[in-house]
Design an enzyme around this catalytic site. Structure first.
Site, mmCIF file in Angstrom:
data_model
loop_
_atom_site.group_PDB
_atom_site.id
_atom_site.type_symbol
_atom_site.label_atom_id
_atom_site.label_comp_id
_atom_site.label_asym_id
_atom_site.label_seq_id
_atom_site.Cartn_x
_atom_site.Cartn_y
_atom_site.Cartn_z
ATOM 1 N N ASP A 35 0.999 -1.238 0.063
ATOM 2 C CA ASP A 35 0.114 -0.087 0.102
ATOM 3 C C ASP A 35 0.754 1.309 0.334
ATOM 4 O OD1 ASP A 35 -3.362 0.269 0.776
ATOM 5 O OD2 ASP A 35 -2.158 2.193 0.961
ATOM 6 N N GLU A 145 -14.120 -8.548 -8.181
ATOM 7 C CA GLU A 145 -14.370 -8.984 -7.012
ATOM 8 C C GLU A 145 -15.960 -8.602 -6.564
ATOM 9 O OE1 GLU A 145 -12.564 -10.863 -4.527
ATOM 10 O OE2 GLU A 145 -14.514 -10.929 -4.053
ATOM 11 N N LEU A 147 -17.186 -9.700 -3.414
ATOM 12 C CA LEU A 147 -17.475 -9.808 -1.779
ATOM 13 C C LEU A 147 -18.213 -8.673 -1.400
ATOM 14 C CD1 LEU A 147 -15.622 -7.287 -0.421
ATOM 15 C CD2 LEU A 147 -13.750 -9.139 -0.630
ATOM 16 N N LYS A 200 -18.919 -7.135 -13.683
ATOM 17 C CA LYS A 200 -18.962 -6.684 -12.339
ATOM 18 C C LYS A 200 -19.919 -5.448 -12.517
ATOM 19 C CE LYS A 200 -17.833 -5.337 -8.401
ATOM 20 N NZ LYS A 200 -18.486 -5.951 -7.140
ATOM 21 N N ASN A 204 -23.588 -5.196 -10.268
ATOM 22 C CA ASN A 204 -23.952 -4.124 -9.124
ATOM 23 C C ASN A 204 -25.319 -3.371 -9.591
ATOM 24 O OD1 ASN A 204 -22.181 -4.840 -7.468
ATOM 25 N ND2 ASN A 204 -20.966 -3.084 -7.589
ATOM 26 N N CYS A 256 -19.564 1.002 -3.266
ATOM 27 C CA CYS A 256 -19.902 0.515 -4.725
ATOM 28 C C CYS A 256 -20.858 0.876 -5.445
ATOM 29 C CB CYS A 256 -19.457 -1.236 -4.627
ATOM 30 S SG CYS A 256 -18.040 -1.502 -3.897
HETATM 31 N N1 LIG Z 1 -15.310 -2.374 -0.771
HETATM 32 C C1 LIG Z 1 -16.297 -3.397 -1.391
HETATM 33 O O1 LIG Z 1 -17.118 -3.736 -1.021
HETATM 34 C C2 LIG Z 1 -15.633 -4.106 -2.766
HETATM 35 C C3 LIG Z 1 -16.452 -5.016 -3.275
HETATM 36 C C4 LIG Z 1 -16.192 -5.271 -4.534
HETATM 37 C C5 LIG Z 1 -15.144 -4.348 -5.361
HETATM 38 N N2 LIG Z 1 -14.757 -3.327 -4.929
HETATM 39 C C6 LIG Z 1 -13.715 -2.605 -5.614
HETATM 40 O O2 LIG Z 1 -12.447 -3.149 -5.245
HETATM 41 C C7 LIG Z 1 -11.673 -1.662 -5.328
HETATM 42 C C8 LIG Z 1 -11.146 -1.355 -3.907
HETATM 43 O O3 LIG Z 1 -12.082 -1.219 -2.956
HETATM 44 P P1 LIG Z 1 -11.746 -0.961 -1.542
HETATM 45 O O4 LIG Z 1 -13.121 -0.693 -0.955
HETATM 46 O O5 LIG Z 1 -11.049 -2.053 -1.210
HETATM 47 O O6 LIG Z 1 -10.860 0.438 -1.471
HETATM 48 P P2 LIG Z 1 -10.057 0.972 -0.339
HETATM 49 O O7 LIG Z 1 -10.281 2.677 -0.585
HETATM 50 O O8 LIG Z 1 -10.700 0.553 1.147
HETATM 51 O O9 LIG Z 1 -8.658 0.583 -0.568
HETATM 52 C C9 LIG Z 1 -7.930 0.940 -1.509
HETATM 53 C C10 LIG Z 1 -6.456 0.835 -0.850
HETATM 54 O O10 LIG Z 1 -5.525 1.220 -2.254
HETATM 55 C C11 LIG Z 1 -4.427 1.856 -1.563
HETATM 56 N N3 LIG Z 1 -3.852 2.472 -2.865
HETATM 57 C C12 LIG Z 1 -4.158 3.536 -3.727
HETATM 58 N N4 LIG Z 1 -3.131 3.743 -4.632
HETATM 59 C C13 LIG Z 1 -2.450 2.949 -4.171
HETATM 60 C C14 LIG Z 1 -0.906 2.478 -4.976
HETATM 61 N N5 LIG Z 1 -1.067 3.212 -6.292
HETATM 62 N N6 LIG Z 1 -0.444 1.082 -4.593
HETATM 63 C C15 LIG Z 1 -0.803 0.554 -3.591
HETATM 64 N N7 LIG Z 1 -1.812 0.917 -2.899
HETATM 65 C C16 LIG Z 1 -2.728 1.996 -3.322
HETATM 66 C C17 LIG Z 1 -5.173 2.892 -0.902
HETATM 67 O O11 LIG Z 1 -4.225 3.300 0.188
HETATM 68 C C18 LIG Z 1 -6.097 2.093 -0.137
HETATM 69 O O12 LIG Z 1 -5.445 1.385 1.152
HETATM 70 C C19 LIG Z 1 -12.504 -0.682 -5.915
HETATM 71 O O13 LIG Z 1 -12.406 -0.515 -7.364
HETATM 72 C C20 LIG Z 1 -14.027 -1.065 -5.589
HETATM 73 O O14 LIG Z 1 -14.817 -0.718 -6.417
HETATM 74 C C21 LIG Z 1 -14.985 -2.972 -3.703
#
Ligand SMILES: NC(=O)c1ccc[n+]([C@@H]2O[C@H](COP(=O)([O-])OP(=O)(O)OC[C@H]3O[C@@H](n4cnc5c(N)ncnc54)[C@H](O)[C@@H]3O)[C@@H](O)[C@H]2O)c1
Length: 433
Positions: A35, A145, A147, A200, A204, A256
């Site tokens: 991260d 994803e 979840l 995906k 949604n 999302c």
């Molecule tokens: N949260 C959910 O329920 C969910 C479910 C399915 C899909 N998604 C998708 O998954 C993706 C991530 O969602 P999330 O909720 O986990 O986001 P989040 O904001 O909780 O986490 C994203 C992470 O990526 C890090 N990051 C940003 N730029 C970076 C880089 N260049 N290198 C390394 N780390 C970096 C951020 O610091 C953060 O910790 C999104 O596209 C979202 O739409 C989310």
């Protein structure tokens, strides 16, 4: 033993990335997770979890020796060939998905043919093809994803399906991803990259449509004295419809649905197609939150000077995620009407603090309800079903509750002295107090 298993790299350790890292470690893979936030990496390296997700702490603790957290991209590239990209893709001001984090990851990769980028972040259809055009040496697999926060570990470990999109020439990387998921037993859907990306977004959008549909049915139920709970039960038994996502309430929230429905609408619009149905789905969700304020005004008249308690702030139970939570709109609208807002959430208060600075955050439901002219149940936390509602009624200035999730037992609440109104429940129940 774990050394024999394929090493896995994870980029972005938020909700999706941390669960992905923990679950692959649980399956025996050495996982290196990167991260950009040093404080996040430091606390995860100390064994302190950064989000609330049932079962996650245990998984991280049990697999600590297989998990490495780092800020260093080179360390990640040296450790793993398969790189699961889990960075956030929030909306831009135009509503399109912001791919700047995805792009900055790609810029840091080596085009040495050794690595495969596995896209877990939700991206517009066409993203994979454009990355492959820009970086021909990189293998690319789309693996969206599905979840759900609150049950993320369980969902990851027991997937309904795993979608793996790869274009001709990328079968080797796609096979390697399929092999990682094979022990989990869900159906593996192999397809091309653009179709995987669309699966995906369409999933949604469809789930959001189901919720907005039942909310519109609920609003009609209120006009004709029908009970939306009964309607949903009767509909859901039809296996073509199914019972899930037919729960009326104050609308969806979370990280999302909002951004992905708008991103899909914009994606369609960018190529000249007007996705009318999705526009309505989004509008219905916005109005649904505001209808609660109308309901309160029917009882209280002007809300100026009144105190309204919000029970629950997180966008759903079992998470402390406040992204796009209905509580944010409700608190702002109530304050806009001149009400004083108090709120209680078992775990999301800390995250809520900066987002609603003028809301009084209580440390218990009873404290929030004390002296309130009305309450709105926003998040269906189980502890609200256990609350001593008679005591709550005696502490409130006016025991009036709008149940924004149709979660509580109307008759018990009324027996405890409440004026109770749900969403889409008959007038008899609403006014029987
Ligand atoms: N949260 C959910 O329920 C969910 C479910 C399915 C899909 N998604 C998708 O998954 C993706 C991530 O969602 P999330 O909720 O986990 O986001 P989040 O904001 O909780 O986490 C994203 C992470 O990526 C890090 N990051 C940003 N730029 C970076 C880089 N260049 N290198 C390394 N780390 C970096 C951020 O610091 C953060 O910790 C999104 O596209 C979202 O739409 C989310």
């Amino acid at each position: 033993m774990s050394a024999e298993k394929q090493p896995v790299g994870v980029i972005g350790v938020g909700w999706v990335g941390l669960v992905t890292a923990a679950c692959f470690a649980e399956l025996g893979h050495p996982v290196t997770a990167r991260d950009i936030l040093p404080e996040k990496v430091e606390s995860l390296s100390r064994g302190e979890t950064t989000i609330h997700e049932p079962g996650l702490d245990e998984l991280l603790a049990r697999n600590a020796e297989r998990l490495t957290f780092t800020t260093d991209m080179e360390e990640l590239l040296d450790a793993a060939r398969l790189l699961f990209v889990c960075v956030d893709t929030p909306p831009t001001v135009s509503g399109d998905a912001d791919l700047s984090r995805v792009r900055s990851v790609v810029e840091e990769l080596r085009a040495d043919g050794d690595h495969a980028l596995v896209m877990k972040s939700t991206v517009p259809a066409g993203t994979g093809n454009s990355i492959r055009r820009d970086m021909p040496g990189l293998s690319y697999v789309s693996c969206p994803e599905f979840l759900k926060e609150g049950t993320a570990v369980k969902d990851f470990m027991n997937p309904d399906r795993v979608v793996i999109g790869a274009d001709p020439g990328e079968e080797g990387a796609a096979d390697a991803v399929a092999a990682l998921y094979e022990p989990l037993g869900g159906e593996i859907v192999r397809t091309d990259v653009a179709s995987a990306e669309m699966i995906k977004l369409a999933s949604n959008a469809f789930l959001a449509t189901k919720i907005s549909f039942i909310n519109e049915i609920a609003n009609v139920c209120e006009e004709v004295d029908a009970d939306v709970g009964e309607v949903a039960r009767g509909m859901g038994l039809d296996e073509r419809i199914g019972p899930k996502f037919l729960k009326a309430g104050v609308g969806w929230g979370g990280s999302c649905f909002g951004k992905d429905t708008i991103a899909l609408k914009k994606l369609a619009g960018n190529s000249g197609y007007h996705f009318q149905l999705l526009s309505a789905v989004i509008d219905v969700n916005e109005l649904q939150k505001r209808r609660v304020v109308q309901k309160l005004k029917r009882y209280l008249g002007s809300l100026a000077g009144s105190k309204v308690a919000l029970l629950g702030l997180a966008f759903k139970p079992d998470t402390d995620d406040m992204r796009d939570a209905a509580s944010l709109v409700l608190a702002a609208r109530l304050e806009g009407e001149g009400a004083k807002v108090a709120a209680y959430d078992p775990i999301a208060a800390e995250r809520a603090r900066g987002l609603m600075p003028t809301v009084e955050l209580a440390t218990s439901a009873l404290e929030a309800l004390d002296g309130a002219d009305a309450a709105v149940l926003v998040t269906e936390w189980p502890e609200f079903a256990e609350l001593d509602w008679s005591e709550a009624a005696s502490q409130m200035a006016r025991p009036l509750l709008i149940d924004g999730r149709n979660f509580l037992d109307a008759r018990s609440l009324m027996a405890a002295g409440f004026e109770y109104e749900g969403i889409g429940v008959p007038t008899a129940v609403r006014q029987e107090a």
